[in-house]
Design an enzyme around this catalytic site. Sequence first.
Site, short mmCIF file in Angstrom:
data_model
loop_
_atom_site.label_atom_id
_atom_site.label_comp_id
_atom_site.label_asym_id
_atom_site.label_seq_id
_atom_site.Cartn_x
_atom_site.Cartn_y
_atom_site.Cartn_z
N LYS A 53 0.84 -1.21 0.00
CA LYS A 53 0.00 0.00 0.00
C LYS A 53 0.87 1.25 0.00
O LYS A 53 0.61 2.20 -0.75
CB LYS A 53 -0.94 -0.02 1.21
CG LYS A 53 -2.04 -1.06 1.09
CD LYS A 53 -2.81 -1.26 2.39
CE LYS A 53 -3.77 -2.43 2.27
NZ LYS A 53 -4.44 -2.79 3.52
N GLN A 97 -4.70 -1.35 9.64
CA GLN A 97 -4.62 -2.71 9.09
C GLN A 97 -5.21 -3.71 10.09
O GLN A 97 -4.88 -3.69 11.28
CB GLN A 97 -3.15 -3.06 8.77
CG GLN A 97 -2.96 -4.39 8.06
CD GLN A 97 -3.57 -4.42 6.65
OE1 GLN A 97 -3.65 -3.42 5.97
NE2 GLN A 97 -4.01 -5.59 6.24
N ASP A 120 -11.04 2.85 3.86
CA ASP A 120 -11.25 1.39 3.86
C ASP A 120 -12.74 1.06 3.69
O ASP A 120 -13.09 -0.06 3.32
CB ASP A 120 -10.79 0.82 5.21
CG ASP A 120 -9.65 -0.16 5.08
OD1 ASP A 120 -9.43 -0.69 3.97
OD2 ASP A 120 -8.97 -0.38 6.10
N1 GUN Z 1 -7.02 -6.90 6.44
C1 GUN Z 1 -7.35 -7.68 5.39
N2 GUN Z 1 -7.90 -6.94 4.42
C2 GUN Z 1 -7.91 -5.66 4.86
C3 GUN Z 1 -8.32 -4.44 4.28
O1 GUN Z 1 -8.84 -4.35 3.16
N3 GUN Z 1 -8.14 -3.35 5.04
C4 GUN Z 1 -7.60 -3.41 6.28
N4 GUN Z 1 -7.50 -2.27 6.98
N5 GUN Z 1 -7.21 -4.52 6.85
C5 GUN Z 1 -7.35 -5.65 6.12
#
Ligand code: GUN
Length: 298
Positions: A53, A97, A120
Amino acid sequence: MTHIIDGKYFADTIKEEVQRETEHLKQQYGIVPGLAVILVGENPASQAYVRTKEKVATELGFYSFTNHQPATLQEHELLSLINMYNNDPRIHGILVQLPLPKHISEHRIIEAINPDKDVDGFHPITLGKLLIGEDTFKPCTPAGIQELLLRSGYDPAGKHVVIVGRSTIVGKPLAAMLVQKQAGANAIVTIVHTAAPDISYYTKQADILVAAMGKPESIHGSMIKDGAIVIDVGINRVEDPSAPKGYRIVGDVHFSSAAERAQAITPVPGGVGVMTVAMLMKNTLKAAYRYALSLKQA
Ligand code: GUN
């Protein structure tokens, strides 16, 4: 011939679009999209996602910042960090995350994020807007699936979409999106989950089958209708001593048997996963545009 849907191609196209609009935002409004990613603990998969990311955000010309905290971080400390980014005008998107360590409530953390910065798409306000069909940040994986279907020519309108898995990150928001009476949606949607005595009864009825239950290679060709479109959301590490890293990545679909029955199928990796990251960038750009427009109106 089965059509292997090339997620990387579409993700690259979306990233180019985002990069161009980012340049426009800078020139027109003097604003650089800012993304803050908070990672707590040492989960290897989470670390890998967060690295990707940050790398992509930087490539697109964003101001990108990863805040890596130890697994011992207390909930109130994480809430303070979120509060700091909520009030930082350089940051337009905040991503925490998941999963978080057990002693921290994911609900309380997500609810602390300013919904205007919820790139998100996990905040209850965002999900509520999604359900009633209002414009909002679409959660990145469902948004990536919808884009992938549309850009590869498989409009879900009037089709039976069967989603395996009812997670809050994928299954439930995807169902909410695809059932809307809107362009790019208007599907007949079924969610099937662990309470079903026989999952294949449902999966065999799918024109578009979305596997998002987090079980490696568990949808076999025999569970798929001839000519179906198969979208594999799974990203599972399975041990493989012959692989350089000692593991390989597989989806929730058994690829070779499914590809024999399907009209089109997404690979893992190179399918939905790369789209998720591209959609996060699109959401962050959207947040930055909204911020720029709010300044203009003030
Ligand atoms: N953990 C697994 N997928 C995601 C996601 O799309 N966003 C976040 N913040 N955590 C995750």
